[in-house]
Design a protein around this motif. Structure first.
Motif, PDB file in Angstrom:
ATOM      1  N   ASN A 181      26.869  40.472  49.792  1.00 12.89           N
ATOM      2  CA  ASN A 181      26.755  38.400  49.452  1.00 12.89           C
ATOM      3  C   ASN A 181      25.585  38.772  48.964  1.00 12.89           C
ATOM      4  OD1 ASN A 181      29.346  39.258  51.220  1.00 12.89           O
ATOM      5  ND2 ASN A 181      27.370  38.929  53.106  1.00 12.89           N
ATOM      6  N   LEU A 182      24.780  39.004  48.299  1.00  9.88           N
ATOM      7  CA  LEU A 182      23.687  38.830  47.488  1.00  9.88           C
ATOM      8  C   LEU A 182      24.179  37.785  46.915  1.00  9.88           C
ATOM      9  CD1 LEU A 182      20.481  41.470  48.074  1.00  9.88           C
ATOM     10  CD2 LEU A 182      20.666  38.631  49.205  1.00  9.88           C
ATOM     11  N   GLY A 183      24.863  38.804  46.199  1.00 11.50           N
ATOM     12  CA  GLY A 183      25.942  38.500  44.671  1.00 11.50           C
ATOM     13  C   GLY A 183      25.248  39.589  43.532  1.00 11.50           C
ATOM     14  N   TYR A 184      24.315  39.930  43.798  1.00 12.19           N
ATOM     15  CA  TYR A 184      23.779  40.273  42.412  1.00 12.19           C
ATOM     16  C   TYR A 184      23.181  41.994  42.479  1.00 12.19           C
ATOM     17  CZ  TYR A 184      19.486  38.834  45.103  1.00 12.19           C
ATOM     18  OH  TYR A 184      18.901  38.666  46.071  1.00 12.19           O
ATOM     19  N   ALA A 185      23.464  42.702  43.951  1.00 10.18           N
ATOM     20  CA  ALA A 185      23.400  44.069  44.139  1.00 10.18           C
ATOM     21  C   ALA A 185      24.365  45.256  43.716  1.00 10.18           C
ATOM     22  CB  ALA A 185      22.745  43.956  45.171  1.00 10.18           C
ATOM     23  N   GLU A 186      24.954  44.769  43.400  1.00 12.73           N
ATOM     24  CA  GLU A 186      26.747  45.381  42.722  1.00 12.73           C
ATOM     25  C   GLU A 186      26.035  46.513  42.451  1.00 12.73           C
ATOM     26  OE1 GLU A 186      29.603  46.135  45.316  1.00 12.73           O
ATOM     27  OE2 GLU A 186      28.270  44.185  45.192  1.00 12.73           O
ATOM     28  N   ASP A 187      25.195  45.986  41.105  1.00 15.66           N
ATOM     29  CA  ASP A 187      25.057  47.287  40.369  1.00 15.66           C
ATOM     30  C   ASP A 187      24.356  48.402  40.483  1.00 15.66           C
ATOM     31  OD1 ASP A 187      26.540  45.724  38.365  1.00 15.66           O
ATOM     32  OD2 ASP A 187      24.937  45.495  37.214  1.00 15.66           O
ATOM     33  N   PHE A 188      23.778  47.986  41.866  1.00 16.54           N
ATOM     34  CA  PHE A 188      22.528  49.171  42.453  1.00 16.54           C
ATOM     35  C   PHE A 188      22.849  49.340  43.815  1.00 16.54           C
ATOM     36  CE2 PHE A 188      20.576  45.226  41.333  1.00 16.54           C
ATOM     37  CZ  PHE A 188      20.252  45.757  39.833  1.00 16.54           C
ATOM     38  N   MET A 189      24.881  49.932  44.005  1.00 15.62           N
ATOM     39  CA  MET A 189      25.074  50.731  45.143  1.00 15.62           C
ATOM     40  C   MET A 189      26.621  51.897  44.880  1.00 15.62           C
ATOM     41  SD  MET A 189      25.241  47.007  47.788  1.00 15.62           S
ATOM     42  CE  MET A 189      26.085  46.012  46.883  1.00 15.62           C
ATOM     43  N   TYR A 190      26.187  52.476  45.316  1.00 18.07           N
ATOM     44  CA  TYR A 190      28.088  53.377  44.857  1.00 18.07           C
ATOM     45  C   TYR A 190      28.668  54.020  46.049  1.00 18.07           C
ATOM     46  CZ  TYR A 190      24.861  57.615  45.150  1.00 18.07           C
ATOM     47  OH  TYR A 190      23.771  58.273  45.704  1.00 18.07           O
ATOM     48  N   PHE A 191      29.972  54.021  46.521  1.00 23.29           N
ATOM     49  CA  PHE A 191      30.234  54.778  47.401  1.00 23.29           C
ATOM     50  C   PHE A 191      30.261  56.586  47.227  1.00 23.29           C
ATOM     51  CE2 PHE A 191      34.253  55.388  49.544  1.00 23.29           C
ATOM     52  CZ  PHE A 191      34.234  55.398  51.118  1.00 23.29           C
ATOM     53  N   ASN A 192      30.370  57.448  48.360  1.00 22.22           N
ATOM     54  CA  ASN A 192      30.418  58.368  48.526  1.00 22.22           C
ATOM     55  C   ASN A 192      31.974  59.034  48.773  1.00 22.22           C
ATOM     56  OD1 ASN A 192      30.039  61.207  48.604  1.00 22.22           O
ATOM     57  ND2 ASN A 192      28.623  61.382  49.137  1.00 22.22           N
ATOM     58  N   ALA A 193      32.750  58.894  48.681  1.00 24.12           N
ATOM     59  CA  ALA A 193      33.748  59.497  49.509  1.00 24.12           C
ATOM     60  C   ALA A 193      34.515  60.102  50.134  1.00 24.12           C
ATOM     61  CB  ALA A 193      35.184  59.411  48.290  1.00 24.12           C
ATOM     62  N   GLU A 194      33.345  60.830  49.764  1.00 15.96           N
ATOM     63  CA  GLU A 194      33.011  62.144  50.936  1.00 15.96           C
ATOM     64  C   GLU A 194      32.547  62.389  52.466  1.00 15.96           C
ATOM     65  OE1 GLU A 194      31.444  65.545  48.492  1.00 15.96           O
ATOM     66  OE2 GLU A 194      32.276  65.470  47.380  1.00 15.96           O
ATOM     67  N   GLN A 203      14.677  49.688  45.609  1.00  9.54           N
ATOM     68  CA  GLN A 203      13.670  48.806  44.759  1.00  9.54           C
ATOM     69  C   GLN A 203      14.510  48.446  43.184  1.00  9.54           C
ATOM     70  OE1 GLN A 203      12.385  53.186  43.726  1.00  9.54           O
ATOM     71  NE2 GLN A 203      10.810  52.582  44.278  1.00  9.54           N
ATOM     72  N   GLN A 204      15.595  48.382  42.871  1.00  9.23           N
ATOM     73  CA  GLN A 204      16.626  47.990  41.669  1.00  9.23           C
ATOM     74  C   GLN A 204      16.105  46.626  42.206  1.00  9.23           C
ATOM     75  OE1 GLN A 204      16.691  48.405  38.629  1.00  9.23           O
ATOM     76  NE2 GLN A 204      15.521  50.647  38.454  1.00  9.23           N
ATOM     77  N   THR A 205      16.836  46.481  43.790  1.00  7.57           N
ATOM     78  CA  THR A 205      17.147  44.712  44.107  1.00  7.57           C
ATOM     79  C   THR A 205      16.706  44.039  44.498  1.00  7.57           C
ATOM     80  OG1 THR A 205      19.365  46.053  45.474  1.00  7.57           O
ATOM     81  CG2 THR A 205      18.875  43.901  46.320  1.00  7.57           C
ATOM     82  N   VAL A 206      15.361  45.043  44.295  1.00  8.80           N
ATOM     83  CA  VAL A 206      14.258  43.735  45.045  1.00  8.80           C
ATOM     84  C   VAL A 206      13.619  43.967  43.125  1.00  8.80           C
ATOM     85  CG1 VAL A 206      11.212  44.103  45.212  1.00  8.80           C
ATOM     86  CG2 VAL A 206      12.930  44.781  46.634  1.00  8.80           C
ATOM     87  N   LYS A 207      13.945  45.386  42.310  1.00  6.57           N
ATOM     88  CA  LYS A 207      13.385  43.792  40.700  1.00  6.57           C
ATOM     89  C   LYS A 207      13.648  43.524  40.559  1.00  6.57           C
ATOM     90  CE  LYS A 207      13.139  46.139  35.919  1.00  6.57           C
ATOM     91  NZ  LYS A 207      13.536  46.921  35.289  1.00  6.57           N
ATOM     92  N   LYS A 208      15.345  43.212  40.693  1.00  5.48           N
ATOM     93  CA  LYS A 208      16.294  41.540  40.524  1.00  5.48           C
ATOM     94  C   LYS A 208      15.710  40.843  41.201  1.00  5.48           C
ATOM     95  CE  LYS A 208      20.162  40.487  38.618  1.00  5.48           C
ATOM     96  NZ  LYS A 208      20.209  40.327  37.470  1.00  5.48           N
ATOM     97  N   GLN A 209      15.205  40.844  42.255  1.00  9.41           N
ATOM     98  CA  GLN A 209      14.764  39.540  43.256  1.00  9.41           C
ATOM     99  C   GLN A 209      13.695  38.731  41.880  1.00  9.41           C
ATOM    100  OE1 GLN A 209      14.619  40.809  46.742  1.00  9.41           O
ATOM    101  NE2 GLN A 209      16.584  40.551  47.341  1.00  9.41           N
ATOM    102  N   CYS A 210      13.153  39.589  41.690  1.00  7.63           N
ATOM    103  CA  CYS A 210      11.875  39.298  40.677  1.00  7.63           C
ATOM    104  C   CYS A 210      12.212  38.719  39.534  1.00  7.63           C
ATOM    105  CB  CYS A 210      10.944  40.521  40.228  1.00  7.63           C
ATOM    106  SG  CYS A 210       9.716  41.490  42.031  1.00  7.63           S
ATOM    107  N   GLU A 211      13.155  39.730  38.911  1.00  2.00           N
ATOM    108  CA  GLU A 211      14.131  39.212  37.878  1.00  2.00           C
ATOM    109  C   GLU A 211      14.293  37.275  37.875  1.00  2.00           C
ATOM    110  OE1 GLU A 211      14.618  43.253  35.293  1.00  2.00           O
ATOM    111  OE2 GLU A 211      16.756  42.622  36.360  1.00  2.00           O
ATOM    112  N   LEU A 212      15.214  37.592  38.872  1.00  2.66           N
ATOM    113  CA  LEU A 212      15.737  35.886  39.087  1.00  2.66           C
ATOM    114  C   LEU A 212      14.577  34.799  39.874  1.00  2.66           C
ATOM    115  CD1 LEU A 212      18.413  37.394  41.623  1.00  2.66           C
ATOM    116  CD2 LEU A 212      18.984  36.942  39.362  1.00  2.66           C
ATOM    117  N   ALA A 213      13.453  34.912  39.450  1.00  2.00           N
ATOM    118  CA  ALA A 213      12.352  34.496  40.090  1.00  2.00           C
ATOM    119  C   ALA A 213      11.463  33.931  38.086  1.00  2.00           C
ATOM    120  CB  ALA A 213      11.262  35.227  41.005  1.00  2.00           C
TER     121      ALA A 213
END
Length: 253
Positions: A181-194, A203-213
């Motif tokens: 729902n943040l709208g910018y964290a999709e690249d920093f997540m993956y699903f493990n079907a197993e 960490q990458q999500t927080v980095k993105k927040q810094c970049e958004l600033a």
């Protein structure tokens, strides 16, 4: 005293303490989760000696996974340094323009953020666990600094400290949805079907927040050390009795 120094120049020093079997309580720095308060104070005194400052220069908070921040003044000197009840309450980020004050953030898997402004000398620390990240504590602090402290994003340097790696940060769909729902964290997540779990890179999500600033990405560094996998790391996910790292920054002058 086992520490990792991220930067140490004529104006600023910043780093984090590390887990160390040779120290009291493995070098735990947190009064809110310890066997003996005296042990933690002894560890903090050793850190103060290493940094050539006084224990009463420490400024600590009672962290609550909030998006609240506090501007530190000289009047706050020593708050939370020797006892919990004097710490700044319900706060997860600190900043100051004052020299010779050690801003402290405590983590064991959560993301610590250390920042400084090379033009006006402002420094700050943030405690951003997944709840703080979802509440955008780092982004909100940076936006406040731009609006109210006359800071420019290009003047900031940010160090994102050691934290739980994406490999080890497994969550269910409820937490995934909060990040989605943040709208910018999709690249920093993956699903493990197993395992039917999602894996999030906090960490990458927080980095993105810094970049958004507006902070240039080349002025944001990430310590890739995983607190779960590294012998230097305290991990709450691995051990609910784990101690805490202290991430710190001080303006020297």
């Amino acid at each position: 005293m086992k520490t990792k120094i991220y930067f140490d120049n004529d104006r600023f020093i910043a780093g984090t303490t590390l887990k160390n079997a040779l120290e009291l309580e493995q070098n735990n720095m947190a009064l809110h989760t310890c066997v003996n308060v005296t042990n933690v104070l002894e560890n903090r005194k050793k850190l103060a000696a290493t940094l050539q400052c006084d224990l009463n220069s420490f400024i600590c908070t009672q962290q609550t996974h909030s998006a609240n921040f506090h501007k530190v003044t000289i009047a706050d000197k020593g708050r939370g340094a020797q006892q919990m009840n004097t710490a700044i309450s319900n706060t997860d980020a600190l900043y100051t323009l004052e020299p010779n004050l050690l801003l402290c953030s405590f983590t064991a898997d959560c993301v610590p953020v250390i920042l400084y402004n090379e033009v006006n000398g402002l420094i700050g620390v943030v405690h951003s666990g997944w709840q703080g990240t979802v509440k955008e504590v780092t982004l909100k602090l940076l936006q406040h600094l731009m609006e109210h402290e006359q800071c420019k994003p290009q003047d900031f340097h940010v160090q994102i400290g050691m934290a739980l790696s994406q490999q080890k940060f497994e969550v269910d769909v409820d937490v995934y949805e909060k990040f989605h729902n943040l709208g910018y964290a999709e690249d920093f997540m993956y699903f493990n079907a197993e395992t039917n779990k999602y894996h999030i890179d906090n960490q990458q999500t927080v980095k993105k927040q810094c970049e958004l600033a507006g902070i240039p990405s080349e002025q944001i560094c990430i310590d890739a050390t995983c607190t779960f996998l590294s012998p230097d790391g305290f991990s709450y996910r691995q051990d609910k009795q784990a101690g805490r790292h202290l991430s710190f920054i001080m303006r020297k002058k």
